[in-house]
Design a protein around this motif. Structure first.
Motif, PDB file in Angstrom:
ATOM      1  N   GLU A  33       0.835  -1.209   0.000  1.00  0.00           N
ATOM      2  CA  GLU A  33       0.000   0.000   0.000  1.00  0.00           C
ATOM      3  C   GLU A  33       0.868   1.257   0.000  1.00  0.00           C
ATOM      4  OE1 GLU A  33      -2.546  -0.367   3.377  1.00  0.00           O
ATOM      5  OE2 GLU A  33      -3.902  -1.842   2.417  1.00  0.00           O
TER       6      GLU A  33
ATOM      7  N   ALA B 123       2.289   1.749  -3.446  1.00  0.00           N
ATOM      8  CA  ALA B 123       1.262   2.283  -4.370  1.00  0.00           C
ATOM      9  C   ALA B 123       1.023   3.755  -4.102  1.00  0.00           C
ATOM     10  CB  ALA B 123      -0.019   1.488  -4.204  1.00  0.00           C
ATOM     11  N   THR B 124       0.999   4.113  -2.854  1.00  0.00           N
ATOM     12  CA  THR B 124       0.795   5.501  -2.502  1.00  0.00           C
ATOM     13  C   THR B 124       1.934   6.357  -2.977  1.00  0.00           C
ATOM     14  OG1 THR B 124      -0.450   4.846  -0.528  1.00  0.00           O
ATOM     15  CG2 THR B 124       0.397   7.087  -0.561  1.00  0.00           C
TER      16      THR B 124
ATOM     17  N   GLN C  93       3.863   5.718  -5.404  1.00  0.00           N
ATOM     18  CA  GLN C  93       3.794   5.769  -6.867  1.00  0.00           C
ATOM     19  C   GLN C  93       2.769   6.781  -7.301  1.00  0.00           C
ATOM     20  OE1 GLN C  93       3.008   2.024  -8.699  1.00  0.00           O
ATOM     21  NE2 GLN C  93       3.467   2.786 -10.760  1.00  0.00           N
ATOM     22  N   ASP C  94       1.654   6.801  -6.592  1.00  0.00           N
ATOM     23  CA  ASP C  94       0.623   7.777  -6.931  1.00  0.00           C
ATOM     24  C   ASP C  94       1.136   9.216  -6.685  1.00  0.00           C
ATOM     25  OD1 ASP C  94      -1.156   5.803  -7.688  1.00  0.00           O
ATOM     26  OD2 ASP C  94      -2.136   5.667  -5.711  1.00  0.00           O
ATOM     27  N   VAL C  95       1.814   9.388  -5.636  1.00  0.00           N
ATOM     28  CA  VAL C  95       2.352  10.703  -5.301  1.00  0.00           C
ATOM     29  C   VAL C  95       3.336  11.143  -6.366  1.00  0.00           C
ATOM     30  CG1 VAL C  95       3.732  12.012  -3.656  1.00  0.00           C
ATOM     31  CG2 VAL C  95       1.917  10.468  -2.816  1.00  0.00           C
TER      32      VAL C  95
ATOM     33  N   GLN D  77       3.449  10.200  -9.450  1.00  0.00           N
ATOM     34  CA  GLN D  77       2.782  10.501 -10.713  1.00  0.00           C
ATOM     35  C   GLN D  77       2.070  11.862 -10.627  1.00  0.00           C
ATOM     36  OE1 GLN D  77       0.200   7.185 -11.498  1.00  0.00           O
ATOM     37  NE2 GLN D  77       1.931   5.803 -12.126  1.00  0.00           N
ATOM     38  N   ASN D  78       1.493  12.198  -9.531  1.00  0.00           N
ATOM     39  CA  ASN D  78       0.798  13.441  -9.357  1.00  0.00           C
ATOM     40  C   ASN D  78       1.753  14.644  -9.298  1.00  0.00           C
ATOM     41  OD1 ASN D  78      -1.759  12.284  -9.432  1.00  0.00           O
ATOM     42  ND2 ASN D  78      -1.706  11.838  -7.213  1.00  0.00           N
TER      43      ASN D  78
END
Length: 289
Positions: free
Chosen positions: A277, A280-281, A283-285, A287-288
């Motif tokens: 988790e 993934a977080t 990675q999301d950060v 990308q954003n």
């Protein structure tokens, strides 16, 4: 009496000597009867041939009396005494017969009746009395012998019966002793072994027989054998209990280890999930941004 003695003798079981004595007495009776008969005939008729017969039978009676007297081994004292009287009386009778013949051949023949009454008659009576005495003694001896044999037979029979009874009692006593001394301990040992072999025996059981004979040694060895088996079974039972307790402890430890491993697995899975988790977080950060 001679006839009665002969009849009684025929009814007895006689040996060879008794038979010879019986025959001699019978022949003496016959010969003396012929002496008397021929003497009377001579006195009646004065026949010289008849006188020869008298002397012939008279000599034969002398021979028979001698033969009877020679059988001393079967004659009692009284019988021997009677036999000893017969020959003197016979000799005296023969002497009187010689005088009678001389008178019969002389002019004195007519006084023959006087001589028969005063001399020969009494002599014949004495001879007859001697023969009766001899026969009575013989009958008494035979009766006493028969009674003694009967008594001996009864005594022997009673003795044999007593010995048989004693032997039977002794046999029963010996059989009882053998049963109690040998058979009973053997049967007890066999029964105990059978119970142990069937798996139902009591290993604490011991045979009570005590002795120094073969049975006693066998019982002692059996008790020792059962004692050793009891010790082995006890040790085996103790080892089994110990192993059972150890197995329980091991099972408990294994269960606790399994629970710990399961808990660690859950915690690991939770940690892995959290890491995933976070990745993934992140990675999301990224990308954003």
């Amino acid at each position: 009496h001679v006839a009665n003695m002969l009849t009684s003798e025929k009814e007895e079981t006689a040996n060879a000597k008794r038979k010879k004595l019986f025959n001699d007495l019978s022949e003496l009776r016959f010969a003396w009867a012929n002496v008397i008969i021929n003497a009377r005939i001579y006195l009646m008729f004065g026949n010289e041939d008849v006188l020869k017969n008298v002397k012939l039978f008279l000599g034969h009676t002398k021979e028979l009396i001698s033969n009877i007297g020679a059988q001393k081994d079967i004659l009692t004292f009284e019988q021997q005494e009677a036999v000893d009287l017969l020959e003197p009386l016979r000799a005296k009778w023969e002497e009187k017969l010689t005088g009678l013949v001389n008178i019969h051949r002389s002019d004195k023949v007519r006084i023959d009746s006087y001589l028969l009454r005063t001399e020969i008659g009494p002599l014949l009576t004495r001879i007859d009395d001697s023969l009766k005495k001899f026969v009575d003694v013989q009958l008494k001896t035979i009766f006493n012998t028969s009674a003694a044999l009967t008594q001996q037979t009864e005594t022997s029979t009673n003795l044999v019966v007593a010995l048989l009874i004693a032997g039977l009692g002794l046999g029963i006593l010996i059989a009882w002793f053998i049963i109690n001394a040998i058979v009973t301990p053997i049967n007890a040992t066999a029964h105990a072994m059978k119970e142990i072999a069937a798996g139902e025996g009591d290993l604490t059981r011991r045979l009570p027989y005590k002795g120094n004979d073969e049975i006693g040694k066998m019982v002692t060895s059996f008790n020792s054998f059962v004692g050793k088996i009891q010790e082995i079974v006890k040790l085996t039972n103790d080892s089994t209990v110990h192993m059972s307790n150890a197995a329980d402890e091991m099972a408990k430890a294994t269960k606790a280890t399994s629970e710990t491993i399961q808990l660690q697995k859950i915690e690991t899975e939770n940690a892995t999930t959290a890491v995933n988790e976070m990745a993934a977080t992140a990675q999301d950060v990224a990308q954003n941004a």
